[in-house]
Write a protein that holds these residues in place. Structure first.
Motif, PDB file in Angstrom:
ATOM      1  N   LEU A 247       0.833  -1.203   0.000  1.00  0.00           N
ATOM      2  CA  LEU A 247       0.000   0.000   0.000  1.00  0.00           C
ATOM      3  C   LEU A 247       0.869   1.256   0.000  1.00  0.00           C
ATOM      4  N   VAL A 248       2.011   1.209   0.699  1.00  0.00           N
ATOM      5  CA  VAL A 248       2.924   2.361   0.730  1.00  0.00           C
ATOM      6  C   VAL A 248       3.353   2.708  -0.688  1.00  0.00           C
ATOM      7  N   ARG A 249       3.773   1.704  -1.430  1.00  0.00           N
ATOM      8  CA  ARG A 249       4.241   1.941  -2.797  1.00  0.00           C
ATOM      9  C   ARG A 249       3.099   2.397  -3.701  1.00  0.00           C
ATOM     10  N   LEU A 250       1.902   1.864  -3.462  1.00  0.00           N
ATOM     11  CA  LEU A 250       0.750   2.198  -4.289  1.00  0.00           C
ATOM     12  C   LEU A 250       0.270   3.621  -4.056  1.00  0.00           C
ATOM     13  N   LEU A 251       0.332   4.078  -2.803  1.00  0.00           N
ATOM     14  CA  LEU A 251      -0.271   5.362  -2.440  1.00  0.00           C
ATOM     15  C   LEU A 251       0.716   6.528  -2.374  1.00  0.00           C
ATOM     16  N   ASN A 252       2.008   6.241  -2.353  1.00  0.00           N
ATOM     17  CA  ASN A 252       2.985   7.331  -2.311  1.00  0.00           C
ATOM     18  C   ASN A 252       2.967   8.117  -3.618  1.00  0.00           C
ATOM     19  N   ARG A 253       2.966   9.450  -3.515  1.00  0.00           N
ATOM     20  CA  ARG A 253       2.912  10.310  -4.699  1.00  0.00           C
ATOM     21  C   ARG A 253       4.159  11.182  -4.807  1.00  0.00           C
ATOM     22  N   GLY A 254       5.270  10.606  -4.419  1.00  0.00           N
ATOM     23  CA  GLY A 254       6.535  11.324  -4.516  1.00  0.00           C
ATOM     24  C   GLY A 254       6.985  11.975  -3.227  1.00  0.00           C
ATOM     25  N   GLU A 255       6.201  11.837  -2.148  1.00  0.00           N
ATOM     26  CA  GLU A 255       6.610  12.409  -0.864  1.00  0.00           C
ATOM     27  C   GLU A 255       7.853  11.691  -0.341  1.00  0.00           C
ATOM     28  N   SER A 256       8.668  12.394   0.434  1.00  0.00           N
ATOM     29  CA  SER A 256       9.837  11.766   1.041  1.00  0.00           C
ATOM     30  C   SER A 256       9.385  10.740   2.069  1.00  0.00           C
ATOM     31  N   ALA A 257      10.293   9.817   2.421  1.00  0.00           N
ATOM     32  CA  ALA A 257       9.950   8.772   3.382  1.00  0.00           C
ATOM     33  C   ALA A 257       9.543   9.375   4.729  1.00  0.00           C
ATOM     34  N   ILE A 258      10.251  10.428   5.154  1.00  0.00           N
ATOM     35  CA  ILE A 258       9.958  11.036   6.457  1.00  0.00           C
ATOM     36  C   ILE A 258       8.601  11.731   6.439  1.00  0.00           C
ATOM     37  N   LEU A 259       8.330  12.503   5.390  1.00  0.00           N
ATOM     38  CA  LEU A 259       7.054  13.209   5.303  1.00  0.00           C
ATOM     39  C   LEU A 259       5.900  12.220   5.204  1.00  0.00           C
ATOM     40  N   PHE A 260       6.078  11.194   4.409  1.00  0.00           N
ATOM     41  CA  PHE A 260       5.023  10.196   4.244  1.00  0.00           C
ATOM     42  C   PHE A 260       4.792   9.451   5.560  1.00  0.00           C
ATOM     43  N   SER A 261       5.871   9.182   6.297  1.00  0.00           N
ATOM     44  CA  SER A 261       5.758   8.525   7.598  1.00  0.00           C
ATOM     45  C   SER A 261       5.028   9.416   8.593  1.00  0.00           C
ATOM     46  N   PHE A 262       5.320  10.723   8.553  1.00  0.00           N
ATOM     47  CA  PHE A 262       4.631  11.666   9.436  1.00  0.00           C
ATOM     48  C   PHE A 262       3.131  11.667   9.152  1.00  0.00           C
ATOM     49  N   GLY A 263       2.767  11.731   7.884  1.00  0.00           N
ATOM     50  CA  GLY A 263       1.352  11.691   7.529  1.00  0.00           C
ATOM     51  C   GLY A 263       0.692  10.413   7.995  1.00  0.00           C
ATOM     52  N   THR A 264       1.411   9.296   7.886  1.00  0.00           N
ATOM     53  CA  THR A 264       0.863   8.005   8.315  1.00  0.00           C
ATOM     54  C   THR A 264       0.627   7.974   9.816  1.00  0.00           C
ATOM     55  N   THR A 265       1.565   8.523  10.588  1.00  0.00           N
ATOM     56  CA  THR A 265       1.388   8.539  12.040  1.00  0.00           C
ATOM     57  C   THR A 265       0.202   9.414  12.439  1.00  0.00           C
ATOM     58  N   ILE A 266       0.021  10.541  11.765  1.00  0.00           N
ATOM     59  CA  ILE A 266      -1.131  11.401  12.058  1.00  0.00           C
ATOM     60  C   ILE A 266      -2.426  10.667  11.739  1.00  0.00           C
TER      61      ILE A 266
END
Length: 305
Positions: free
Chosen positions: A171-190
């Motif tokens: 799902l991470v690979r499917l839904l990532n739209r170019g965000e950095s790993a840290i930013l995407f991780s932050f969004g996921t935690t929120i």
């Protein structure tokens, strides 16, 4: 260093950090609700990741683009952590770690369904060896228990959590739209925090925090910093560079790391026959890494990967 090798390095560190959460989680699980410890770990992790994103200048309006992605990913990962702590109430750390090693097989199926990533015969063989080793540990090297399929309640609960973890990787690979790993991780935690606010609301208000033993706070800090914030970034970093099955293959090292954790904490080592299963999980990783020598060295995905 190629992108593929960077991904492998991230997952090696991932396996080392995750292992500690099994031993510490087993010590803390009797004293705190699983959903509450997950809420606390996500909250602390969000503060850490959010601060890093702010320093990097990544916190802008783009963070809220398709915010439903973060709620979905956060909810899936939060479910995994809640079921992990619930399972550790009765499952031993090594046994739970062995259950976790079944996730690469589920990940391979999920990666095919969501991303059409094809698993080669060599990878399938490695996954099979790891599964045998995991089952050997789960059934405590007892053939009669295996024939009767006598699985502990904790192991069953945690297995369904591992299914969530396995789905999360593709799902991470499917839904990532170019965000950095840290930013995407932050969004996921929120996103996970929003889900957990509803899930853990009674526990948040009814828990006597002052009465919690020190092991609970030590565990919360460890799983928040090392087994959540750090592994979120490492897992997503690797997921963008390696196939889902390869990412999860590193879970085969976790029973070995947990065994070392248990020895360090004075809990002793598993009996010899169970260590045979742990050894098989390491062999599975060797088989999967051997595949890297035959192709996919540049880190790009192909049918061979």
């Amino acid at each position: 260093m190629s992108e593929g090798l960077r991904g492998h390095g991230a997952m090696l560190l991932f396996s080392m950090l995750v292992a500690g959460s099994f031993s510490l989680g087993a010590l803390a699980s009797p004293f705190i609700a699983p959903e509450l410890v997950t809420f606390l770990r996500f909250s602390i992790a969000a503060l850490i990741l959010g601060s890093i994103c702010a320093l990097r200048g990544e916190l802008n309006a783009s963070v809220f683009t398709a915010a439903w992605r973060y709620v979905l990913l956060g909810g899936v990962f939060a479910t995994y952590f809640v079921l992990m702590f619930e399972g550790l109430k009765t499952a031993t750390p090594v046994s739970a770690a062995a259950v976790f090693t079944l996730t690469p097989i589920v990940t391979a199926f999920a990666s095919f369904l969501l991303l059409r990533q094809i698993t080669t015969w060599r990878i399938a063989g490695g996954l099979s060896i790891g599964a045998v080793g995991a089952l050997w540990v789960i059934f405590r090297a007892d053939w009669s228990a295996f024939m009767l399929f006598e699985v502990g309640k904790g192991e069953i609960i945690y297995f369904w959590g591992c299914v969530c973890h396995a789905i999360y990787i593709p799902l991470v690979r499917l839904l990532n739209r170019g965000e950095s790993a840290i930013l995407f991780s932050f969004g996921t935690t929120i996103g996970g925090i929003l889900v957990l606010l509803v899930w853990s609301w009674p526990a948040i208000w009814n828990t006597d925090y002052a009465a919690l033993p020190n092991i609970v706070w030590l565990t919360v800090l460890y799983v928040s910093i090392f087994a959540t914030a750090a592994t979120f970034v490492l897992g997503q970093f690797a997921s963008l560079r390696l196939p889902g099955a390869k990412v999860m293959a590193y879970t085969y090292l976790i029973p070995s790391w947990v065994t070392l954790w248990e020895i360090a904490l004075g809990h002793g080592a598993p009996r010899g026959l169970i260590l045979v299963g742990v050894g098989l999980t390491v062999l599975a990783l060797v088989v999967l890494l051997k595949h890297e020598e035959t192709g996919g060295r540049d880190g790009r995905l192909s049918k061979a990967d």
